[in-house]
Design a protein around this motif. Structure first.
Motif, PDB file in Angstrom:
ATOM      1  N   MET A 139     -12.663   1.239 -10.345  1.00  0.00           N
ATOM      2  CA  MET A 139     -11.950   2.505 -10.106  1.00  0.00           C
ATOM      3  C   MET A 139     -10.575   2.298  -9.457  1.00  0.00           C
ATOM      4  O   MET A 139     -10.423   1.487  -8.545  1.00  0.00           O
ATOM      5  CB  MET A 139     -12.816   3.397  -9.215  1.00  0.00           C
ATOM      6  N   ILE A 140      -9.607   3.045  -9.959  1.00  0.00           N
ATOM      7  CA  ILE A 140      -8.247   3.052  -9.417  1.00  0.00           C
ATOM      8  C   ILE A 140      -7.955   4.479  -8.982  1.00  0.00           C
ATOM      9  O   ILE A 140      -8.238   5.409  -9.735  1.00  0.00           O
ATOM     10  CB  ILE A 140      -7.205   2.745 -10.544  1.00  0.00           C
ATOM     11  N   LYS A 172       3.673  10.666  -8.864  1.00  0.00           N
ATOM     12  CA  LYS A 172       2.598  11.183  -9.734  1.00  0.00           C
ATOM     13  C   LYS A 172       2.300  10.248 -10.900  1.00  0.00           C
ATOM     14  O   LYS A 172       2.154  10.660 -12.049  1.00  0.00           O
ATOM     15  CB  LYS A 172       2.975  12.577 -10.259  1.00  0.00           C
ATOM     16  N   THR A 173       2.286   8.951 -10.593  1.00  0.00           N
ATOM     17  CA  THR A 173       1.963   7.979 -11.636  1.00  0.00           C
ATOM     18  C   THR A 173       1.115   6.855 -11.029  1.00  0.00           C
ATOM     19  O   THR A 173       0.748   6.929  -9.854  1.00  0.00           O
ATOM     20  CB  THR A 173       3.274   7.450 -12.273  1.00  0.00           C
ATOM     21  N   ILE A 174       0.778   5.852 -11.828  1.00  0.00           N
ATOM     22  CA  ILE A 174      -0.061   4.753 -11.306  1.00  0.00           C
ATOM     23  C   ILE A 174       0.822   3.537 -11.038  1.00  0.00           C
ATOM     24  O   ILE A 174       1.617   3.136 -11.888  1.00  0.00           O
ATOM     25  CB  ILE A 174      -1.182   4.391 -12.304  1.00  0.00           C
ATOM     26  N   TYR A 175       0.673   2.980  -9.858  1.00  0.00           N
ATOM     27  CA  TYR A 175       1.458   1.814  -9.433  1.00  0.00           C
ATOM     28  C   TYR A 175       1.048   0.596 -10.273  1.00  0.00           C
ATOM     29  O   TYR A 175      -0.120   0.472 -10.647  1.00  0.00           O
ATOM     30  CB  TYR A 175       1.156   1.595  -7.947  1.00  0.00           C
ATOM     31  N   HIS A 176       2.017  -0.327 -10.501  1.00  0.00           N
ATOM     32  CA  HIS A 176       1.685  -1.467 -11.376  1.00  0.00           C
ATOM     33  C   HIS A 176       0.691  -2.438 -10.720  1.00  0.00           C
ATOM     34  O   HIS A 176       0.018  -3.191 -11.394  1.00  0.00           O
ATOM     35  CB  HIS A 176       2.968  -2.191 -11.812  1.00  0.00           C
ATOM     36  N   ASP A 177       0.627  -2.409  -9.358  1.00  0.00           N
ATOM     37  CA  ASP A 177      -0.334  -3.284  -8.657  1.00  0.00           C
ATOM     38  C   ASP A 177      -1.274  -2.383  -7.856  1.00  0.00           C
ATOM     39  O   ASP A 177      -1.155  -2.274  -6.640  1.00  0.00           O
ATOM     40  CB  ASP A 177       0.430  -4.253  -7.738  1.00  0.00           C
ATOM     41  N   PRO A 178      -2.218  -1.725  -8.522  1.00  0.00           N
ATOM     42  CA  PRO A 178      -3.060  -0.780  -7.779  1.00  0.00           C
ATOM     43  C   PRO A 178      -4.168  -1.486  -7.002  1.00  0.00           C
ATOM     44  O   PRO A 178      -4.552  -2.610  -7.343  1.00  0.00           O
ATOM     45  CB  PRO A 178      -3.683   0.063  -8.902  1.00  0.00           C
ATOM     46  N   THR A 179      -4.648  -0.811  -5.965  1.00  0.00           N
ATOM     47  CA  THR A 179      -5.861  -1.287  -5.289  1.00  0.00           C
ATOM     48  C   THR A 179      -7.037  -1.014  -6.225  1.00  0.00           C
ATOM     49  O   THR A 179      -7.152   0.079  -6.772  1.00  0.00           O
ATOM     50  CB  THR A 179      -6.044  -0.524  -3.961  1.00  0.00           C
ATOM     51  N   ILE A 180      -7.880  -2.032  -6.402  1.00  0.00           N
ATOM     52  CA  ILE A 180      -8.981  -1.890  -7.367  1.00  0.00           C
ATOM     53  C   ILE A 180     -10.306  -1.880  -6.611  1.00  0.00           C
ATOM     54  O   ILE A 180     -10.576  -2.767  -5.792  1.00  0.00           O
ATOM     55  CB  ILE A 180      -8.983  -3.073  -8.369  1.00  0.00           C
ATOM     56  N   LYS A 219      -4.501  -3.401 -18.445  1.00  0.00           N
ATOM     57  CA  LYS A 219      -3.943  -4.773 -18.490  1.00  0.00           C
ATOM     58  C   LYS A 219      -3.716  -5.297 -17.076  1.00  0.00           C
ATOM     59  O   LYS A 219      -4.105  -6.416 -16.745  1.00  0.00           O
ATOM     60  CB  LYS A 219      -2.594  -4.748 -19.233  1.00  0.00           C
ATOM     61  N   ASN A 220      -3.088  -4.458 -16.235  1.00  0.00           N
ATOM     62  CA  ASN A 220      -2.782  -4.901 -14.860  1.00  0.00           C
ATOM     63  C   ASN A 220      -4.051  -5.213 -14.070  1.00  0.00           C
ATOM     64  O   ASN A 220      -4.102  -6.169 -13.299  1.00  0.00           O
ATOM     65  CB  ASN A 220      -1.980  -3.819 -14.126  1.00  0.00           C
ATOM     66  N   VAL A 221      -5.079  -4.409 -14.295  1.00  0.00           N
ATOM     67  CA  VAL A 221      -6.346  -4.610 -13.574  1.00  0.00           C
ATOM     68  C   VAL A 221      -6.996  -5.917 -14.024  1.00  0.00           C
ATOM     69  O   VAL A 221      -7.471  -6.719 -13.198  1.00  0.00           O
ATOM     70  CB  VAL A 221      -7.290  -3.408 -13.835  1.00  0.00           C
ATOM     71  N   LEU A 222      -6.979  -6.169 -15.330  1.00  0.00           N
ATOM     72  CA  LEU A 222      -7.604  -7.398 -15.831  1.00  0.00           C
ATOM     73  C   LEU A 222      -6.876  -8.632 -15.311  1.00  0.00           C
ATOM     74  O   LEU A 222      -7.516  -9.610 -14.911  1.00  0.00           O
ATOM     75  CB  LEU A 222      -7.623  -7.386 -17.367  1.00  0.00           C
ATOM     76  N   VAL A 223      -5.553  -8.566 -15.268  1.00  0.00           N
ATOM     77  CA  VAL A 223      -4.776  -9.725 -14.784  1.00  0.00           C
ATOM     78  C   VAL A 223      -5.099  -9.965 -13.309  1.00  0.00           C
ATOM     79  O   VAL A 223      -5.382 -11.088 -12.882  1.00  0.00           O
ATOM     80  CB  VAL A 223      -3.250  -9.484 -14.985  1.00  0.00           C
ATOM     81  N   LYS A 224      -5.120  -8.878 -12.526  1.00  0.00           N
ATOM     82  CA  LYS A 224      -5.339  -9.023 -11.069  1.00  0.00           C
ATOM     83  C   LYS A 224      -6.752  -9.552 -10.786  1.00  0.00           C
ATOM     84  O   LYS A 224      -6.922 -10.490 -10.003  1.00  0.00           O
ATOM     85  CB  LYS A 224      -5.117  -7.656 -10.398  1.00  0.00           C
ATOM     86  N   LEU A 225      -7.747  -8.956 -11.431  1.00  0.00           N
ATOM     87  CA  LEU A 225      -9.125  -9.401 -11.161  1.00  0.00           C
ATOM     88  C   LEU A 225      -9.328 -10.837 -11.639  1.00  0.00           C
ATOM     89  O   LEU A 225      -9.974 -11.647 -10.959  1.00  0.00           O
ATOM     90  CB  LEU A 225     -10.131  -8.467 -11.844  1.00  0.00           C
ATOM     91  N   TYR A 256       0.844  -1.218   0.000  1.00  0.00           N
ATOM     92  CA  TYR A 256       0.000   0.000   0.000  1.00  0.00           C
ATOM     93  C   TYR A 256       0.865   1.249   0.000  1.00  0.00           C
ATOM     94  O   TYR A 256       0.564   2.232  -0.665  1.00  0.00           O
ATOM     95  CB  TYR A 256      -0.887  -0.026   1.241  1.00  0.00           C
ATOM     96  N   GLN A 257       1.960   1.220   0.774  1.00  0.00           N
ATOM     97  CA  GLN A 257       2.805   2.408   0.874  1.00  0.00           C
ATOM     98  C   GLN A 257       3.396   2.761  -0.497  1.00  0.00           C
ATOM     99  O   GLN A 257       3.386   3.928  -0.902  1.00  0.00           O
ATOM    100  CB  GLN A 257       3.920   2.167   1.890  1.00  0.00           C
ATOM    101  N   ALA A 258       3.856   1.727  -1.217  1.00  0.00           N
ATOM    102  CA  ALA A 258       4.420   1.969  -2.552  1.00  0.00           C
ATOM    103  C   ALA A 258       3.332   2.532  -3.476  1.00  0.00           C
ATOM    104  O   ALA A 258       3.588   3.426  -4.280  1.00  0.00           O
ATOM    105  CB  ALA A 258       4.975   0.673  -3.124  1.00  0.00           C
ATOM    106  N   GLU A 259       2.114   2.032  -3.327  1.00  0.00           N
ATOM    107  CA  GLU A 259       1.017   2.527  -4.171  1.00  0.00           C
ATOM    108  C   GLU A 259       0.811   4.038  -3.950  1.00  0.00           C
ATOM    109  O   GLU A 259       0.687   4.807  -4.901  1.00  0.00           O
ATOM    110  CB  GLU A 259      -0.270   1.748  -3.859  1.00  0.00           C
ATOM    111  N   PHE A 260       0.795   4.460  -2.678  1.00  0.00           N
ATOM    112  CA  PHE A 260       0.561   5.889  -2.398  1.00  0.00           C
ATOM    113  C   PHE A 260       1.766   6.749  -2.774  1.00  0.00           C
ATOM    114  O   PHE A 260       1.595   7.896  -3.165  1.00  0.00           O
ATOM    115  CB  PHE A 260       0.146   6.092  -0.930  1.00  0.00           C
ATOM    116  N   GLU A 261       2.976   6.168  -2.651  1.00  0.00           N
ATOM    117  CA  GLU A 261       4.154   6.921  -3.111  1.00  0.00           C
ATOM    118  C   GLU A 261       4.034   7.211  -4.599  1.00  0.00           C
ATOM    119  O   GLU A 261       4.389   8.284  -5.071  1.00  0.00           O
ATOM    120  CB  GLU A 261       5.426   6.090  -2.885  1.00  0.00           C
TER     121      GLU A 261
END
Ligand code: FAD
Length: 486
Positions: A373-374, A342-350, A393-399, A331-336
């Motif tokens: 939503m991300i 100022k970009t989107i993390y490769h493993d975002p919370t969905i 792509k990342n969202v589809l793989v994760k879900l 989570y910390q890396a996601e918020f960083e």
């Protein structure tokens, strides 16, 4: 009869129109789009209907109050129900937690899934309620920019209890000191995103937010979220408010330091009171170009924005609820990534919101409306096309992995909303969802006031001014503003 104009038909603009009509004003609302509601609107794709923006409805009493003020029977306009499961959480380690509305049941579920004691959860929610009690009357119900606010009994209660608000800790520090289990820290850290902030920066005072969802409840309007806009617009119309769609206001007309009307479609219209529901930065930039802007306030960092995929999904998922969260592992890396890089993390919370669980007619039989939503940074000129296609792509793989179902072939229709289009549709600076972020302990004091100190008869309302963004606070700002106009 005194006249008032509202620039913008967002939820705060409509609510202000209702309150001023109830005070006897002849009110006209000018909205740039060909629909009302601003962020709180809907979209239709093929046989599917989606709520376009907000999906979580808390504090319904703010909506109810508008019908009470108007002396109208709410049942003729609007109804809603309380959710039994507030949210379902999915973690990368396979854990799932159902956040039952019933507090004890939620606490037991957490104990069973994480080993964290049920009493601890209840204690946390009690603490959250206490903080809300200390702050709400002061911060959410009054202008912070009037001296009498600071001299009232609620203010003195606040001063006495200041230490309980934990303003010198971050939300993450408070949560990780309180809970041992990391999954639970992540669950409660997520509440920072309810106003577009970063749990690793925002003060622990914002641990009041779970109180709204877990102690008061999460709700869903009959007809979906857009029913809030529709019912309030209907109420306003019944009170005589006039709405002008496709009417972008070009200027606020000033004479001798006083707002005397607006310019719309090249025509000057006189009003006794002018209220801007347009984003405050845009209001100064476009409508008040000759007025010195309060740059310190306007340049405060903005909240996060969002990337939303509206998917018509040809399958029903009984294991999912109305609100579902698929957490990132780090989570910390996601918020960083959101706030510093100022970009989107490769493993975002969905976040997956499935409105058709409550409104089956929003989707064809055997299908569902997925609002996926991300959280993203606000728009500072990133290469959004590239980020969106990578994230999709990342969202589809994760879900697909977590739901054990290949998702892409199930998508029948698709729409996208992203920081640039949020900004273009509503003039929201940098596409921020909630105006300024709350990433520092002074943020509450660095939002623009609901009135102008320099220009008489000029007022401001909505998510970019005091007390902040989100439907409840926008409705609260309408009340504060209408009270000031008194
Ligand atoms: P807006 O909705 O931005 O309305 C402003 C209006 O002014 C717009 O209609 C715009 O067209 C109009 N306008 C601007 N300039 C002019 C002009 N010059 N002339 C005429 N009209 C003009 N909140 C929650 O409570 N729960 C949620 O779950 C939630 N999720 C969200 C998800 C998304 C994707 C988004 C975008 C927002 C979300 N929010 C949520 C936040 C919430 O939607 C906003 O805080 C709230 O709707 C803002 O209302 P507003 O009236 O201040 O402004």
């Amino acid at each position: 009869q005194k006249t008032a104009c509202i620039i913008g038909g967002g939820i705060a603009g409509i609510a202000t129109a209702i309150r001023l009509a109830c005070k006897g004003y002849a009110v006209e609302v000018f909205e740039a789009n060909d629909y009302l509601g601003g962020k709180l609107s809907e979209i239709r794709l093929g046989a599917y209907r989606f709520d376009a923006g907000p999906s979580l409805f808390t504090m319904p009493h703010f909506v109810e109050e508008l019908f009470q003020v108007a002396k109208k029977d709410i049942r003729q306009y609007f109804s809603y129900q309380k959710l039994e499961v507030v949210c379902k959480y999915f973690y990368e380690d396979g854990t799932t937690i159902e956040a039952f509305a019933e507090r004890k049941r939620f606490a037991q579920e957490v104990e069973m899934k994480t080993g964290e004691k049920a009493e601890k959860i209840l204690q946390y929610l009690q603490k959250s309620a206490k903080k809300y009690e200390i702050t709400a009357n002061l911060f959410l119900k009054r202008s912070l920019h009037k001296i009498n606010t600071w001299l009232c009994a609620d203010a003195f209660k606040g001063y006495k209890n200041l230490h309980k608000l934990e303003i010198f800790k971050t939300m993450h520090q408070a949560n990780s000191q309180f809970f041992r289990d990391e999954r639970l820290v992540q669950l409660f850290n997520r509440f920072a995103t309810y106003n577009g902030s970063n749990p690793y920066e925002t003060p622990a005072t914002l641990t009041i937010i779970p109180h709204l969802e877990h102690n008061i409840g999460a709700f869903i309007p009959k007809g979906g979220m857009y029913a809030i806009t529709q019912s309030l617009a209907n109420l306003a119309k019944d009170l005589g408010v006039k709405f002008h769609l496709q009417s972008k206001v070009e200027r606020i007309w000033l004479e001798n330091q006083k707002a005397v009307g607006i310019v719309v479609k090249g025509e000057k219209r006189n009003f006794d009171v002018v209220v801007s529901n347009m984003d405050i930065v845009a209001t100064y930039k476009y409508l008040l170009p000759d007025v010195p802007a309060p740059t310190k306030i306007l340049e405060q960092p903005k909240s996060s924005s969002a990337l939303i995929f509206y998917w018509g999904v040809k399958k029903v998922f009984p294991e999912l609820r109305l609100h579902n969260i698929f957490f990132s592992k780090n989570y910390q890396a996601e918020f960083e990534h959101i706030f510093q890089k100022k970009t989107i993390y490769h493993d975002p919370t969905i976040y997956v919101n499935i409105g058709s669980k409550y409104e089956p007619s929003d989707a064809p039989a055997g299908a569902e409306t997925w609002f996926v939503m991300i959280n993203t940074p606000n728009n500072t000129g990133q290469d959004w096309d590239k980020l969106i296609s990578e994230t999709r792509k990342n969202v589809l793989v994760k879900l697909s992995r977590l739901l054990k179902t290949e998702m892409e072939p199930l998508i029948e229709v698709e729409g996208v909303l992203e920081p640039r289009s949020i900004e273009a549709k509503t003039f929201s600076t940098q596409g921020a969802l909630y105006g300024n972020s709350s990433n520092n302990r002074y943020a509450a004091f660095l939002r623009h006031a609901n009135f102008s100190r320099k220009i008489k008869n000029l007022y401001f309302v909505g998510g970019s001014v005091h007390p902040g963004g989100g439907i409840p606070l926008c409705l609260s700002s309408a009340k504060i503003t209408a009270d000031l106009i008194d």
